[in-house]
Design an enzyme around this catalytic site. Sequence first.
Site, PDB file in Angstrom:
ATOM      1  CE1 TYR A  24      -5.387  56.880 -34.727  1.00  0.00           C
ATOM      2  CE2 TYR A  24      -3.418  56.096 -33.603  1.00  0.00           C
ATOM      3  CZ  TYR A  24      -4.251  57.139 -33.981  1.00  0.00           C
ATOM      4  OH  TYR A  24      -3.954  58.415 -33.591  1.00  0.00           O
TER       5      TYR A  24
ATOM      6  CE  LYS B 203      -8.305  36.572 -41.660  1.00  0.00           C
ATOM      7  NZ  LYS B 203      -7.113  35.676 -41.687  1.00  0.00           N
TER       8      LYS B 203
ATOM      9  NE  ARG C 167      -5.984  58.803 -37.983  1.00  0.00           N
ATOM     10  CZ  ARG C 167      -4.673  58.891 -37.710  1.00  0.00           C
ATOM     11  NH1 ARG C 167      -4.197  59.937 -37.048  1.00  0.00           N
ATOM     12  NH2 ARG C 167      -3.856  57.935 -38.070  1.00  0.00           N
TER      13      ARG C 167
ATOM     14  CD  GLU D 166      -1.251  64.513 -37.572  1.00  0.00           C
ATOM     15  OE1 GLU D 166      -0.365  63.686 -37.835  1.00  0.00           O
ATOM     16  OE2 GLU D 166      -2.424  64.420 -37.997  1.00  0.00           O
TER      17      GLU D 166
ATOM     18  CG  ASP E 223       2.444  63.247 -39.909  1.00  0.00           C
ATOM     19  OD1 ASP E 223       2.826  63.257 -41.090  1.00  0.00           O
ATOM     20  OD2 ASP E 223       1.728  62.348 -39.440  1.00  0.00           O
TER      21      ASP E 223
ATOM     22  CB  ILE F 147       0.570  51.798 -32.889  1.00  0.00           C
ATOM     23  CG1 ILE F 147       1.854  51.530 -32.090  1.00  0.00           C
ATOM     24  CG2 ILE F 147       0.437  53.265 -33.264  1.00  0.00           C
ATOM     25  CD1 ILE F 147       3.130  51.871 -32.837  1.00  0.00           C
TER      26      ILE F 147
ATOM     27  CG  ASP G 202      -8.657  77.530  -7.557  1.00  0.00           C
ATOM     28  OD1 ASP G 202      -8.782  76.275  -7.629  1.00  0.00           O
ATOM     29  OD2 ASP G 202      -7.577  78.104  -7.739  1.00  0.00           O
TER      30      ASP G 202
END
Length: 324
Positions: free
Chosen positions: A30, A37, A90, A155, A191, A257, A305
Site C-alpha cells: 500500500y 513523496k 484502492r 473483511e 477488520d 505494510i 486431472d
Amino acid sequence: MLSKTIYRSISQFAGVRDAAKYIPRRALLYVPASNQKMLDKIPMMQADSVVIELEDGVALTAKAEARAQAAVALDKLPYHTLSCQELGLRVNSVSSGLLEDDIIAVSKAEKLPHAFMIPKVDSPEDLVHIYNMFREHYGDDRITNTNTRLVIWIESARALLDMPRILSSTLNLHKQAGFFKLDAVVFGSDDFCADIGATRSSHGTETLFARQKFVTCCKAFQLQAIDSVYIDIKDLEGLKRQSIEGRQWGFTGKQVIHPSQVSVVQEQFLPPKERIEWAQELVHAYSEHESLGKGAFQFRGQMIDRPLLLQALNIIQLVERVQN
C-alpha cells in the site's frame, strides 16, 4: 516460454474460464495517496502489486488531497517502465459513504489503473451499487472496453459466510455487463477480527478458520487469494513463517505494510525449484500426450486431472512473469 497453443489447450483441459494475462500478486504493498513523496517512489517499488491507497492508510482530513494526488499519479506514472507487475487503486468502501467522492475524483484521470480495488464488500448488493457508481461517473465504454481488473476485500463475518454468492455475482457482472473482471480477493484480517470481537496476535490462530474458508472459496472460483497482513514489521522471521504457511494452504500472495516486508514475502510465494521443475515437466508431458491424441494420462505415478494441471499452469505463468 509457454506457447499460446499449448496454453490454450491446457486452459481448456483445466477448465480455466478466462485465459487472460496472468498478474502475479505475491506481495501487495500500500502507498497512501496523501503522501506525495511515496507516490513519487512508485516507479522503483519492487512489489508485484503496488496499491495507491485512498482507504485506511489515509486520514479522513486528508481524503480530498489524496484523491487529487491519486488522479494526477494515474496519468503521470510511466506504466510501461514500472518495476511492479500491477498498479492498483484502492478506493473507500460502500459503507463508508466516501466511495462516490473517490470515483468522481479519480475518473478525471485519463488513465485507469491496472486494477480497481474495493474494500469491505459485504454482499452482492454492494457490487451492484459499485457497478452503478462506476457506470455513472466513468461511462459504459470506459468500464467495459478495458483490461482493468477488479480486486475485492472480504473483511466481515457476514461477507465470509456469503462469500460464494459474492464471488459468483461479481463474476456474473463481468460476464453479463462487461464490468471489470474479478481477478483476486483479499482477506482483511484486522477488520474481520474487530467484527467478531477477536484479539489480533502474531501467531494468527484467531483467524485460522476464516483464512482456510477464505482460500477455499477463492480457489473454488479460480481466483487468486491474498492473505492477511503480518502486523509486526520488525519480525521478519515471523513474517517468513506465516508466508510459508499461507503458500502451503493455497494463498497466492500476501498484503504488506512496509517495503522491508516485500522481499521476504515474494521469495516465499515463489514456488521452490523442485515444484517449478515438476510443473514444467508435467506441461511438457501433457503437450506430448496431446499431440498423440490420447485421453487421460499418468505423470510420475499420478493420474493427471484438472486441478493438477491448473496448479502447473499457474506456477509456470507466475515464474514467467516475475523473471521477465
